[in-house]
Scaffold this active site. Structure first.
Site: not given
Length: 360
Positions: A228, A258, A279-281
């Site tokens: 991302t 998301g 950014t990430g989960t």
């Protein structure tokens, strides 16, 4: 260099920071060439945004984050625009958002399939409608009506993304094939059933891919170089902005959205406090309203950006990601708890700090 991921007591008038994603980088698996390519991509995004801040024309804070994101969306090494991750039904669905800290106006698109640069569409939503977010086919049609460049969905796909999709597809189906011909027959059949109109190049890519066996799946897969993307900026007038753009997660369900296009979750900017891009989960960032939380802790608890980010990161479980943040004084914090996060910033002096892994 003494520059770090934490920069405080700054007197810089302008600043821009960007990220190219967290969670998919592994120092052990990344070659020197791969690392250089990612850092060049970060540098190009920083340069594009920094030039807008230097020009100081109009809303330079907004132009800076948009320009940086466009660089990422056009670079197949990152999970935004070209190079976006592929859904279970073999589509690329993209999300993007942008926010103006001086007005708290924001725009976003989610699940778009034909807009070459989703961040431009997000900006259009902000500027030309009373809404904040448009989704899916209607967002695509909205962008086309405003003469934004339209592309076929296959434009966003790369060989690496197709290989990644087949890896996940075979794992989900739990199938192993005795011969390459059996593998090809099964996978091409499922691909041809999808609604994507393949061009010859992409069919050739698929035909070139080797079969995957249960033994292969137990081996380390090649480094995933894409993540991302986000950008945050502070202009000469003290205005903050934030923007985020992504292709989402690998092998996601069609229609999954998301945190990236959600104001307060993946993106937030407010001149009173901070600009943030996460950014990430995504599901974690959504549940925690991470981007807004950085702002809220600073404002309500009257604490510094550094203190706010440290409090937030203490609540994260390992390998959930991170974010970049920039306050109204030019202080920068870029925390993460994954193996790496491609990131960088440029301040008034024009010197760039760029990193993927932890230093020292």
């Amino acid at each position: 260099s003494q520059q770090k991921d934490s920069l405080t007591e700054s007197t810089s008038q302008i600043a821009i920071a960007v990220h190219g994603g967290a969670g998919s980088y592994s120092r052990a698996k990344m070659t020197a060439e791969d690392e250089l390519k990612i850092k060049i991509g970060i540098f190009k995004a920083l340069k594009a945004g920094y030039q807008k801040l230097q020009e100081n024309k109009g809303q330079s804070h907004m132009e800076a984050t948009k320009a940086a994101i466009i660089e990422f969306e056009n670079n197949p090494l990152f999970n935004a625009g070209k190079g976006g991750k592929i859904t279970q039904n073999f589509q690329v669905e993209l999300d993007a958002s942008i926010m103006d800290g001086s007005t708290l106006k924001a725009g976003a698109v989610a699940g778009v399939r034909t807009i070459k640069n989703p961040i431009k569409a997000a900006e259009l939503v902000m500027k030309t409608t009373p809404h904040i977010m448009l989704i899916s086919n209607e967002a695509d049609r909205f962008a086309e009506a405003h003469q934004l460049e339209k592309v076929e969905n296959s434009y966003f796909m790369t060989r690496e993304r197709i290989e990644e999709w087949i890896e996940y597809h075979d794992q989900v189906k739990s199938v192993s094939f005795n011969t390459e011909e059996q593998w090809m027959e099964s996978n091409l059949l499922s691909l041809e059933k999808s609604k994507t109109a393949f061009d010859t190049d992409y069919l050739d890519y698929i035909k070139l891919l080797k079969k995957y066996t249960l033994e292969d799946k137990q081996k380390d897969i090649p480094i995933n170089l894409k993540g991302t993307t986000g950008a945050i900026a502070l202009d000469k007038h003290g205005n903050l902005s934030a923007a985020t753009s992504t292709g989402g997660t690998t092998y996601k369900l069609d229609g999954r959205v998301g945190d990236s296009p959600l104001i307060g979750a993946g993106t937030y900017a407010n001149n009173e406090s901070v600009a943030v891009s996460c950014t990430g989960t995504g599901e974690v960032m959504m549940k925690r309203s991470t981007a807004f939380d950085v702002h809220a802790r600073m404002l309500y608890k009257n604490i510094s950006l550094k203190e706010s980010t440290e409090e937030i990161m203490r609540g994260f479980v390992s390998d959930q990601g991170g974010f970049i943040s920039l306050d109204k004084k030019g202080n920068i914090e870029m925390p993460y708890n994954s193996k790496g996060m491609a990131r960088g910033y440029v301040k008034e002096d024009g010197r760039a700090y760029i990193a993927i892994f932890r230093e020292g």
